[in-house]
Design a protein around this motif. Structure first.
Motif, PDB file in Angstrom:
ATOM      1  N   TRP A  47      -1.960  44.502  33.059  1.00 25.38           N
ATOM      2  CA  TRP A  47      -0.882  43.710  33.649  1.00 25.38           C
ATOM      3  C   TRP A  47       0.087  43.221  32.567  1.00 25.38           C
ATOM      4  N   VAL A  48      -0.471  42.906  31.365  1.00 34.60           N
ATOM      5  CA  VAL A  48       0.413  42.485  30.267  1.00 34.60           C
ATOM      6  C   VAL A  48       1.406  43.600  29.969  1.00 34.60           C
ATOM      7  N   GLN A  49       0.895  44.856  29.866  1.00 32.92           N
ATOM      8  CA  GLN A  49       1.769  46.005  29.622  1.00 32.92           C
ATOM      9  C   GLN A  49       2.823  46.123  30.727  1.00 32.92           C
ATOM     10  N   PHE A  50       2.429  45.737  31.902  1.00 31.54           N
ATOM     11  CA  PHE A  50       3.298  45.862  33.062  1.00 31.54           C
ATOM     12  C   PHE A  50       4.469  44.882  32.979  1.00 31.54           C
TER      13      PHE A  50
ATOM     14  N   VAL B  66       7.910  46.937  34.002  1.00 30.93           N
ATOM     15  CA  VAL B  66       8.944  46.342  34.853  1.00 30.93           C
ATOM     16  C   VAL B  66      10.264  46.212  34.108  1.00 30.93           C
ATOM     17  N   ASP B  67      10.199  45.562  32.969  1.00 29.44           N
ATOM     18  CA  ASP B  67      11.396  45.316  32.168  1.00 29.44           C
ATOM     19  C   ASP B  67      12.065  46.632  31.796  1.00 29.44           C
ATOM     20  N   GLY B  68      11.281  47.583  31.303  1.00 28.48           N
ATOM     21  CA  GLY B  68      11.802  48.892  30.880  1.00 28.48           C
ATOM     22  C   GLY B  68      12.488  49.613  32.020  1.00 28.48           C
ATOM     23  N   LEU B  69      11.828  49.595  33.160  1.00 32.27           N
ATOM     24  CA  LEU B  69      12.371  50.295  34.324  1.00 32.27           C
ATOM     25  C   LEU B  69      13.694  49.686  34.758  1.00 32.27           C
ATOM     26  N   LEU B  70      13.697  48.333  34.813  1.00 33.07           N
ATOM     27  CA  LEU B  70      14.922  47.654  35.239  1.00 33.07           C
ATOM     28  C   LEU B  70      16.044  47.915  34.247  1.00 33.07           C
ATOM     29  N   ASN B  71      15.704  47.911  32.957  1.00 37.24           N
ATOM     30  CA  ASN B  71      16.717  48.200  31.929  1.00 37.24           C
ATOM     31  C   ASN B  71      17.261  49.608  32.090  1.00 37.24           C
ATOM     32  N   ALA B  72      16.339  50.558  32.307  1.00 36.26           N
ATOM     33  CA  ALA B  72      16.752  51.959  32.430  1.00 36.26           C
ATOM     34  C   ALA B  72      17.675  52.138  33.624  1.00 36.26           C
ATOM     35  N   LEU B  73      17.437  51.366  34.676  1.00 41.66           N
ATOM     36  CA  LEU B  73      18.269  51.474  35.875  1.00 41.66           C
ATOM     37  C   LEU B  73      19.532  50.634  35.746  1.00 41.66           C
ATOM     38  N   GLY B  74      19.661  49.958  34.586  1.00 44.21           N
ATOM     39  CA  GLY B  74      20.833  49.129  34.371  1.00 44.21           C
ATOM     40  C   GLY B  74      20.834  47.861  35.191  1.00 44.21           C
ATOM     41  N   LEU B  75      19.644  47.432  35.587  1.00 41.24           N
ATOM     42  CA  LEU B  75      19.565  46.212  36.390  1.00 41.24           C
ATOM     43  C   LEU B  75      19.237  45.001  35.519  1.00 41.24           C
TER      44      LEU B  75
ATOM     45  N   VAL C 171       8.070  36.597  33.161  1.00 37.45           N
ATOM     46  CA  VAL C 171       7.001  35.928  33.902  1.00 37.45           C
ATOM     47  C   VAL C 171       5.739  35.745  33.063  1.00 37.45           C
ATOM     48  N   LEU C 172       5.633  36.554  32.015  1.00 34.47           N
ATOM     49  CA  LEU C 172       4.400  36.510  31.215  1.00 34.47           C
ATOM     50  C   LEU C 172       4.265  35.162  30.510  1.00 34.47           C
ATOM     51  N   TYR C 173       2.997  34.786  30.274  1.00 36.29           N
ATOM     52  CA  TYR C 173       2.664  33.548  29.545  1.00 36.29           C
ATOM     53  C   TYR C 173       3.154  32.289  30.252  1.00 36.29           C
ATOM     54  N   THR C 174       2.964  32.239  31.564  1.00 40.69           N
ATOM     55  CA  THR C 174       3.284  31.030  32.349  1.00 40.69           C
ATOM     56  C   THR C 174       2.064  30.705  33.210  1.00 40.69           C
ATOM     57  N   PRO C 175       1.962  29.472  33.701  1.00 39.36           N
ATOM     58  CA  PRO C 175       0.871  29.141  34.630  1.00 39.36           C
ATOM     59  C   PRO C 175       0.911  30.021  35.879  1.00 39.36           C
ATOM     60  N   GLY C 176       2.119  30.367  36.318  1.00 43.88           N
ATOM     61  CA  GLY C 176       2.267  31.206  37.514  1.00 43.88           C
ATOM     62  C   GLY C 176       1.572  32.541  37.375  1.00 43.88           C
TER      63      GLY C 176
ATOM     64  N   ILE D  65      -5.173  35.671  28.446  1.00 47.02           N
ATOM     65  CA  ILE D  65      -4.482  36.944  28.248  1.00 47.02           C
ATOM     66  C   ILE D  65      -3.110  36.956  28.920  1.00 47.02           C
ATOM     67  N   LEU D  66      -3.086  36.628  30.218  1.00 46.68           N
ATOM     68  CA  LEU D  66      -1.807  36.664  30.934  1.00 46.68           C
ATOM     69  C   LEU D  66      -1.013  35.382  30.701  1.00 46.68           C
ATOM     70  N   GLY D  67      -1.753  34.248  30.706  1.00 45.46           N
ATOM     71  CA  GLY D  67      -1.079  32.958  30.593  1.00 45.46           C
ATOM     72  C   GLY D  67      -0.728  32.614  29.159  1.00 45.46           C
ATOM     73  N   GLY D  68      -1.254  33.375  28.214  1.00 41.27           N
ATOM     74  CA  GLY D  68      -0.942  33.139  26.807  1.00 41.27           C
ATOM     75  C   GLY D  68      -1.222  31.706  26.390  1.00 41.27           C
ATOM     76  N   GLN D  69      -2.259  31.135  26.932  1.00 41.92           N
ATOM     77  CA  GLN D  69      -2.684  29.765  26.621  1.00 41.92           C
ATOM     78  C   GLN D  69      -1.617  28.726  26.949  1.00 41.92           C
TER      79      GLN D  69
END
Lengths: 289, 365
Positions: free
Chosen positions: A126-129, A136-145, A151-156, A232-236
């Motif tokens: 999920w971190v890679q994702f 996600v980021d790469g795909l959106l960038n590639a599509l020019g979006l 979202v990474l490293y948040t309580p959410g 791991i996801l919340g980055g402490q």
């Protein structure tokens, strides 16, 4: 153990149970007793069984200390995770029982599959994702979006990880619970004039409740002990109580504080478990009646 | 509260009408072209072996299955696709389908709660129904799962009556009970039918249940109704071998048509006097059926229309009646006579047995 001519002092049942009993006493009770004893030892010492103090507990509950916040985070995240999962899992469980037909087993297998992979590996996935220049980021960038959401490293995202990891533990008891509602009862309720909502509220939900409660209990107990998601996801960004216990026992070398935290956690979870189980008819859930 | 025990005289008009109704599940046809009029206020029992389609038929009447073909009308109105909750019918399930998490009172009140009847009125009606079904009022707050089999039965009935349906449908509700209780409840159910004046449609595979309770019996086999009539007519004048055998023990004599001798029994090769129904005149094979209780020991060959010889193989005491198995060559024949008429037929004794032509019936093979 005793003379074969003398009347047995120990009942047959106890004699046969003794190996297992001994194993359980050594393997489960002894460590528990040690942890409880440590919780009352002098802070930052190893004087177990020789000192007695409540200082560790007062340290936990001291509002100037930040340890208690980890309790709140853990309980809060676990509660949120349980509620979200109950809402997500109910429709799936209903589908597995009534709607998916012969695809039910395939869907079940797909839900079980991730359990064969280590939790940490899945979380790093999920971190890679979500990571910058990740899927996600790469795909959106590639599509020019534009750049993807950070979202990474948040309580959410910690909560997201917990919901993801514990889904099967909610889903399967719930599916079992729903499968225990006899078709006849639903037909009978409808035959007696009840509409869909009435049938659900009066018949389906109360009868499925044991399974639902077990799923919620299991999820909550596991989620309170969650640590990898926050690390791991919340980055402490959030320190869970189990993380605190780990720190106390390792870096801080304050075993009594760690033990006190562990004892409090066990009390909370144990109390909750007993409260829920006392309201449940386990025999019915396990299909013995 | 409208009383369920109204005494309005009802003309025997059909309340439910089935016209050429079919029900297919994929390849399987459960109900295969049934046309049936269910009269207002009657006690109709549908009997048939397992898998004859009787439960499917009942579920279509209840609105839990829609017919694949044909029409079901209620008082002249088409109800093929009217769901169960909107029909004035109520099904008493084989499993009874009581709500295990509710008390006896809550179970009975369920249909009233659905109709938003105020709690006080609900309770009043529930207690009234408890009395009607001969259950103590103290059962109102009892855990329904702690009731005995017969009590559960009554609770299920009370709940059905609380819905106040025009037609009560029963799916073998007595099948799980022990014999003695079943006998009691059969009569109670028939009394309840008379008291309530409602239409009862009852499904069973038990001939005894059907005989005791019904005004009319419909016999089902392989998705079709093979005969319908009063219990007496079905017992005494079965139209097929299947019906005859379903309703008690029978002696069957396969008949062969011989150009010179006319019909004769191939098994016993005895002279058999027969008056055949017109419909069978063209048939090539038929079966003569005689119930054991219409057979008697004969003292002279001309005492009955038909007399055959054999030897007593065994006797079975049935309480008030005694049954004898008589071997006539390869063929065994059962005779059943009241104990008061019993004569000492020693085993292996040579006897003559006979019956009158009017007491036998013929079914096309």
């Amino acid at each position: 153990m005793h003379d074969s001519d003398a009347p047995p002092v120990v009942s047959t049942g106890l004699r046969y149970a003794s190996p297992v009993l001994l194993f359980l006493l050594l393997g489960f009770l002894a460590p528990l007793v040690t942890v409880v004893a440590y919780a009352f030892a002098s802070p930052k010492s190893f004087e177990v069984f020789t000192s007695f103090t409540l200082a560790n507990f007062s340290a936990v509950l001291d509002s100037s200390n930040t340890v208690w916040t980890s309790f709140v985070w853990s309980l809060g995240l676990a509660a949120a995770c349980t509620i979200i999962l109950a809402l997500i899992a109910y429709p799936i469980a209903y589908g597995l029982n009534h709607a998916f037909g012969r695809f039910s087993s395939l869907v079940s297998v797909l839900f079980v599959f991730p359990l064969f992979i280590s939790e940490n590996v899945r979380l790093y996935g999920w971190v890679q994702f979500f990571i910058k220049n990740g899927v996600v980021d790469g795909l959106l960038n590639a599509l020019g979006l534009g750049p993807g959401p950070e979202v990474l490293y948040t309580p959410g995202i910690t909560l997201f990880g917990m919901v993801y990891v514990y889904l099967p533990f909610m889903l399967f008891p719930m599916t079992l619970g729903l499968s225990m509602v006899p078709r006849d009862l639903i037909d009978a309720a409808a035959d007696l004039g009840a509409g869909r909502f009435m049938v659900w509220r009066e018949v389906e939900l109360p009868l499925a409740m044991p399974g639902i409660l077990i799923g919620m209990l299991l999820t909550f107990v596991l989620a309170v002990g969650a640590v990898a998601e926050a690390k791991i996801l919340g980055g402490q960004s959030v320190i869970t109580v189990v993380h605190d216990i780990e720190i106390a026992f390792t870096y801080a070398q304050d075993w009594p504080l760690g033990a006190a935290l562990a004892v409090l956690l066990v009390l909370i979870i144990g109390g909750l478990t007993l409260a829920v189980l006392s309201r449940l008819d386990l025999d019915r859930v396990l299909g013995r009646r | 509260m409208s009383s369920a025990l109204n005494d309005v005289a009802k003309a025997p008009l059909p309340i439910l009408q089935l016209v050429d109704v079919y029900k297919r599940f994929n390849e399987f046809t459960a109900v295969s072209g049934i046309s049936l009029n269910i009269l207002d206020g009657e006690f109709l029992t549908v009997v048939g072996p397992s898998g004859s389609g009787k439960t499917t038929l009942l579920r279509m009447l209840a609105g839990m299955e829609a017919p694949s073909d044909g029409n079901i009308t209620l008082r002249g109105e088409l109800i093929n696709n009217v769901p169960a909750k909107q029909r004035p019918t109520c099904l008493v399930f084989q499993s009874l389908a009581l709500f295990p998490h509710k008390t006896v009172g809550e179970n009975i009140e369920f249909p009233l709660k659905v109709k938003s009847v105020p709690p006080a009125q609900r309770k009043e009606r529930a207690l009234e129904l408890l009395r009607m079904l001969r259950l103590p009022e103290s059962y109102y707050g009892k855990n329904v799962m702690k009731c005995s089999g017969g009590e559960k039965q009554r609770v299920a009935l009370a709940r059905a009556f609380a819905y106040d349906p025009d037609v009560l449908l029963f799916d073998e509700p007595l099948s799980a009970l022990d014999y003695k209780l079943k006998k009691v409840l059969e009569k109670e159910l028939k009394d309840l039918h008379r008291e309530s004046g409602k239409t009862f449609v009852y499904i069973t595979h038990s001939l005894e249940e059907a005989m005791v309770m019904s005004d009319r019996i419909a016999v089902m086999s392989a998705g079709k109704i093979v005969q319908i009539g009063t219990p007496e007519s079905i017992y005494a004048r079965p139209e097929t071998e299947f019906v005859a055998e379903f309703f008690g023990e029978v002696n069957k004599f396969p008949l062969v048509r011989d150009p010179e001798r006319g019909w004769f029994s191939a098994d016993t090769d005895s002279a058999v006097t027969l008056t055949l129904p017109d419909s069978l005149q063209g048939a090539q094979a038929a079966t003569l059926i005689v119930r054991p209780e219409y057979m008697r020991f004969a003292s002279a060959p001309d005492e009955f229309d038909n007399v055959i010889r054999g030897s007593v193989f065994n006797e079975y005491s049935l309480g008030s009646r005694i049954q004898y198995q008589v071997r006539c060559g390869e063929k065994s024949v059962l005779i059943e006579i009241p104990r008061t008429l019993a004569r000492d037929a020693a085993l292996d004794q040579q006897v003559m047995i006979g019956w009158n032509a009017a007491d036998a019936f013929v079914a096309e093979a």
